[in-house]
Design a protein around this motif. Structure first.
Motif, PDB file in Angstrom:
ATOM      1  N   VAL A  89       0.862  -1.170   0.000  1.00  0.00           N
ATOM      2  CA  VAL A  89       0.000   0.000   0.000  1.00  0.00           C
ATOM      3  C   VAL A  89       0.904   1.227   0.000  1.00  0.00           C
ATOM      4  O   VAL A  89       1.687   1.444   0.918  1.00  0.00           O
ATOM      5  CB  VAL A  89      -0.953   0.013   1.212  1.00  0.00           C
ATOM      6  CG1 VAL A  89      -1.760   1.304   1.255  1.00  0.00           C
ATOM      7  CG2 VAL A  89      -1.882  -1.193   1.151  1.00  0.00           C
ATOM      8  N   VAL A  90       0.810   2.015  -1.052  1.00  0.00           N
ATOM      9  CA  VAL A  90       1.708   3.146  -1.282  1.00  0.00           C
ATOM     10  C   VAL A  90       1.239   4.366  -0.492  1.00  0.00           C
ATOM     11  O   VAL A  90       0.069   4.748  -0.558  1.00  0.00           O
ATOM     12  CB  VAL A  90       1.779   3.483  -2.787  1.00  0.00           C
ATOM     13  CG1 VAL A  90       2.649   4.705  -3.032  1.00  0.00           C
ATOM     14  CG2 VAL A  90       2.296   2.280  -3.563  1.00  0.00           C
ATOM     15  N   GLN A  91       2.187   4.945   0.234  1.00  0.00           N
ATOM     16  CA  GLN A  91       1.912   6.163   0.991  1.00  0.00           C
ATOM     17  C   GLN A  91       3.181   7.003   1.076  1.00  0.00           C
ATOM     18  O   GLN A  91       4.232   6.601   0.559  1.00  0.00           O
ATOM     19  CB  GLN A  91       1.351   5.823   2.363  1.00  0.00           C
ATOM     20  CG  GLN A  91       2.186   4.862   3.171  1.00  0.00           C
ATOM     21  CD  GLN A  91       1.461   4.386   4.414  1.00  0.00           C
ATOM     22  OE1 GLN A  91       0.902   5.189   5.142  1.00  0.00           O
ATOM     23  NE2 GLN A  91       1.463   3.086   4.642  1.00  0.00           N
ATOM     24  N   ALA A  92       3.081   8.146   1.715  1.00  0.00           N
ATOM     25  CA  ALA A  92       4.190   9.105   1.716  1.00  0.00           C
ATOM     26  C   ALA A  92       5.479   8.521   2.297  1.00  0.00           C
ATOM     27  O   ALA A  92       6.563   8.869   1.842  1.00  0.00           O
ATOM     28  CB  ALA A  92       3.794  10.371   2.474  1.00  0.00           C
ATOM     29  N   ASN A  93       5.387   7.630   3.269  1.00  0.00           N
ATOM     30  CA  ASN A  93       6.614   7.145   3.898  1.00  0.00           C
ATOM     31  C   ASN A  93       7.250   5.949   3.199  1.00  0.00           C
ATOM     32  O   ASN A  93       8.300   5.477   3.636  1.00  0.00           O
ATOM     33  CB  ASN A  93       6.384   6.828   5.376  1.00  0.00           C
ATOM     34  CG  ASN A  93       5.682   5.509   5.607  1.00  0.00           C
ATOM     35  OD1 ASN A  93       5.002   4.975   4.736  1.00  0.00           O
ATOM     36  ND2 ASN A  93       5.827   4.990   6.803  1.00  0.00           N
ATOM     37  N   ASN A  94       6.638   5.447   2.122  1.00  0.00           N
ATOM     38  CA  ASN A  94       7.231   4.260   1.483  1.00  0.00           C
ATOM     39  C   ASN A  94       7.310   4.311  -0.046  1.00  0.00           C
ATOM     40  O   ASN A  94       7.883   3.410  -0.660  1.00  0.00           O
ATOM     41  CB  ASN A  94       6.490   2.990   1.905  1.00  0.00           C
ATOM     42  CG  ASN A  94       5.075   2.894   1.401  1.00  0.00           C
ATOM     43  OD1 ASN A  94       4.588   3.736   0.655  1.00  0.00           O
ATOM     44  ND2 ASN A  94       4.380   1.846   1.826  1.00  0.00           N
ATOM     45  N   TYR A  95       6.762   5.317  -0.684  1.00  0.00           N
ATOM     46  CA  TYR A  95       6.682   5.303  -2.150  1.00  0.00           C
ATOM     47  C   TYR A  95       8.050   5.210  -2.817  1.00  0.00           C
ATOM     48  O   TYR A  95       8.175   4.639  -3.890  1.00  0.00           O
ATOM     49  CB  TYR A  95       5.890   6.498  -2.689  1.00  0.00           C
ATOM     50  CG  TYR A  95       6.608   7.826  -2.666  1.00  0.00           C
ATOM     51  CD1 TYR A  95       7.379   8.237  -3.750  1.00  0.00           C
ATOM     52  CD2 TYR A  95       6.526   8.665  -1.559  1.00  0.00           C
ATOM     53  CE1 TYR A  95       8.043   9.456  -3.734  1.00  0.00           C
ATOM     54  CE2 TYR A  95       7.178   9.879  -1.537  1.00  0.00           C
ATOM     55  CZ  TYR A  95       7.946  10.270  -2.626  1.00  0.00           C
ATOM     56  OH  TYR A  95       8.602  11.465  -2.610  1.00  0.00           O
ATOM     57  N   ARG A  96       9.078   5.726  -2.168  1.00  0.00           N
ATOM     58  CA  ARG A  96      10.426   5.666  -2.756  1.00  0.00           C
ATOM     59  C   ARG A  96      10.958   4.221  -2.804  1.00  0.00           C
ATOM     60  O   ARG A  96      11.900   3.933  -3.529  1.00  0.00           O
ATOM     61  CB  ARG A  96      11.385   6.541  -1.963  1.00  0.00           C
ATOM     62  CG  ARG A  96      11.115   8.028  -2.090  1.00  0.00           C
ATOM     63  CD  ARG A  96      12.025   8.832  -1.145  1.00  0.00           C
ATOM     64  NE  ARG A  96      11.462  10.114  -0.797  1.00  0.00           N
ATOM     65  CZ  ARG A  96      10.582  10.327   0.196  1.00  0.00           C
ATOM     66  NH1 ARG A  96      10.167   9.328   0.945  1.00  0.00           N
ATOM     67  NH2 ARG A  96      10.124  11.531   0.436  1.00  0.00           N
ATOM     68  N   GLU A  97      10.350   3.341  -2.037  1.00  0.00           N
ATOM     69  CA  GLU A  97      10.776   1.941  -1.963  1.00  0.00           C
ATOM     70  C   GLU A  97      10.079   1.038  -2.982  1.00  0.00           C
ATOM     71  O   GLU A  97      10.349  -0.167  -3.034  1.00  0.00           O
ATOM     72  CB  GLU A  97      10.550   1.397  -0.548  1.00  0.00           C
ATOM     73  CG  GLU A  97      11.353   2.143   0.495  1.00  0.00           C
ATOM     74  CD  GLU A  97      11.094   1.676   1.920  1.00  0.00           C
ATOM     75  OE1 GLU A  97      10.525   0.584   2.120  1.00  0.00           O
ATOM     76  OE2 GLU A  97      11.472   2.407   2.844  1.00  0.00           O
ATOM     77  N   MET A  98       9.201   1.595  -3.791  1.00  0.00           N
ATOM     78  CA  MET A  98       8.458   0.787  -4.755  1.00  0.00           C
ATOM     79  C   MET A  98       9.377  -0.009  -5.688  1.00  0.00           C
ATOM     80  O   MET A  98       9.170  -1.231  -5.849  1.00  0.00           O
ATOM     81  CB  MET A  98       7.486   1.657  -5.554  1.00  0.00           C
ATOM     82  CG  MET A  98       6.356   2.235  -4.728  1.00  0.00           C
ATOM     83  SD  MET A  98       5.356   3.474  -5.626  1.00  0.00           S
ATOM     84  CE  MET A  98       4.541   2.443  -6.842  1.00  0.00           C
ATOM     85  N   PRO A  99      10.396   0.597  -6.302  1.00  0.00           N
ATOM     86  CA  PRO A  99      11.265  -0.190  -7.182  1.00  0.00           C
ATOM     87  C   PRO A  99      11.999  -1.321  -6.451  1.00  0.00           C
ATOM     88  O   PRO A  99      12.094  -2.440  -6.962  1.00  0.00           O
ATOM     89  CB  PRO A  99      12.253   0.848  -7.724  1.00  0.00           C
ATOM     90  CG  PRO A  99      11.513   2.144  -7.639  1.00  0.00           C
ATOM     91  CD  PRO A  99      10.712   2.038  -6.373  1.00  0.00           C
ATOM     92  N   GLU A 100      12.464  -1.038  -5.253  1.00  0.00           N
ATOM     93  CA  GLU A 100      13.156  -2.065  -4.471  1.00  0.00           C
ATOM     94  C   GLU A 100      12.200  -3.203  -4.102  1.00  0.00           C
ATOM     95  O   GLU A 100      12.582  -4.372  -4.078  1.00  0.00           O
ATOM     96  CB  GLU A 100      13.756  -1.432  -3.213  1.00  0.00           C
ATOM     97  CG  GLU A 100      14.657  -2.361  -2.436  1.00  0.00           C
ATOM     98  CD  GLU A 100      15.315  -1.662  -1.253  1.00  0.00           C
ATOM     99  OE1 GLU A 100      15.854  -2.402  -0.402  1.00  0.00           O
ATOM    100  OE2 GLU A 100      15.298  -0.426  -1.159  1.00  0.00           O
ATOM    101  N   PHE A 101      10.951  -2.865  -3.829  1.00  0.00           N
ATOM    102  CA  PHE A 101       9.953  -3.886  -3.517  1.00  0.00           C
ATOM    103  C   PHE A 101       9.687  -4.770  -4.736  1.00  0.00           C
ATOM    104  O   PHE A 101       9.540  -5.992  -4.605  1.00  0.00           O
ATOM    105  CB  PHE A 101       8.655  -3.232  -3.027  1.00  0.00           C
ATOM    106  CG  PHE A 101       7.656  -4.207  -2.493  1.00  0.00           C
ATOM    107  CD1 PHE A 101       7.833  -4.802  -1.256  1.00  0.00           C
ATOM    108  CD2 PHE A 101       6.527  -4.522  -3.227  1.00  0.00           C
ATOM    109  CE1 PHE A 101       6.911  -5.706  -0.749  1.00  0.00           C
ATOM    110  CE2 PHE A 101       5.592  -5.422  -2.737  1.00  0.00           C
ATOM    111  CZ  PHE A 101       5.777  -6.016  -1.494  1.00  0.00           C
ATOM    112  N   ALA A 102       9.641  -4.166  -5.914  1.00  0.00           N
ATOM    113  CA  ALA A 102       9.470  -4.957  -7.141  1.00  0.00           C
ATOM    114  C   ALA A 102      10.634  -5.932  -7.295  1.00  0.00           C
ATOM    115  O   ALA A 102      10.436  -7.107  -7.634  1.00  0.00           O
ATOM    116  CB  ALA A 102       9.371  -4.043  -8.355  1.00  0.00           C
TER     117      ALA A 102
END
Length: 168
Positions: A89-102
């Motif tokens: 679930v994307v929010q202000a404190n984690n959106y920068r981690e989306m590529p790493e999560f992929a």
């Protein structure tokens, strides 16, 4: 957990189970205690790609989670699961981690890495939701999210951007 331990899959051979979990208890030991023959899909909600963000968003042990993800990924690799889905679930404190999560999803053989915009089902005040909802054009970090969405790792075939399509 008791239901999964006591369930007799031979009595219901056509019943298929989707486990929705945070993954922290999904160890090999626990897997061997449940009716694993009936489980087709494991859906793990994580919302982070680093220990620091995981501690804030989930409050669990990220190293333990990663070990469990490797185990569940091995089940998928061996064909013991039809599908492994990781969600974020994307929010202000984690959106920068989306590529790493992929990348994490790919490394554990997930079939799907799903990104979902945070919603407000009444648990946040209007102000708190607006502080978290980086997908809203009015959010001060919205342009940062738009940059992150251009990362090539978010174009992997396993990635589903769900309700982010309108931002691309």
């Amino acid at each position: 957990f008791k239901l999964l331990r006591e369930f007799d899959s031979s009595a219901y051979p056509d019943l298929r189970i989707t486990l929705c979990t945070n993954g922290l208890l999904l160890t090999e030991r626990n897997w061997n205690l449940i009716c694993k023959e009936a489980v087709d899909v494991v859906y793990i909600s994580i919302d982070a790609a680093t220990p620091e963000t995981y501690a804030i968003n989930r409050g669990g042990d990220f190293d333990r989670l990663k070990e469990n993800l490797k185990f569940v990924g091995s089940l998928r690799s061996r064909g013991e699961l039809k599908s492994l889905v990781l969600s974020f679930v994307v929010q202000a404190n984690n959106y920068r981690e989306m590529p790493e999560f992929a990348s994490l999803g790919k490394s554990v053989n997930a079939d799907t890495v799903m990104f979902i915009q945070i919603g407000n089902t009444g648990i946040f005040t209007k102000e708190e939701f607006e502080r978290r909802a980086v997908h809203l054009p009015s959010h001060p970090e919205h342009s940062g999210l738009l940059e992150v969405l251009q990362d090539p790792r978010l174009s992997l075939p396993i990635v589903q951007l769900r309700n982010f399509a309108g931002l691309l």
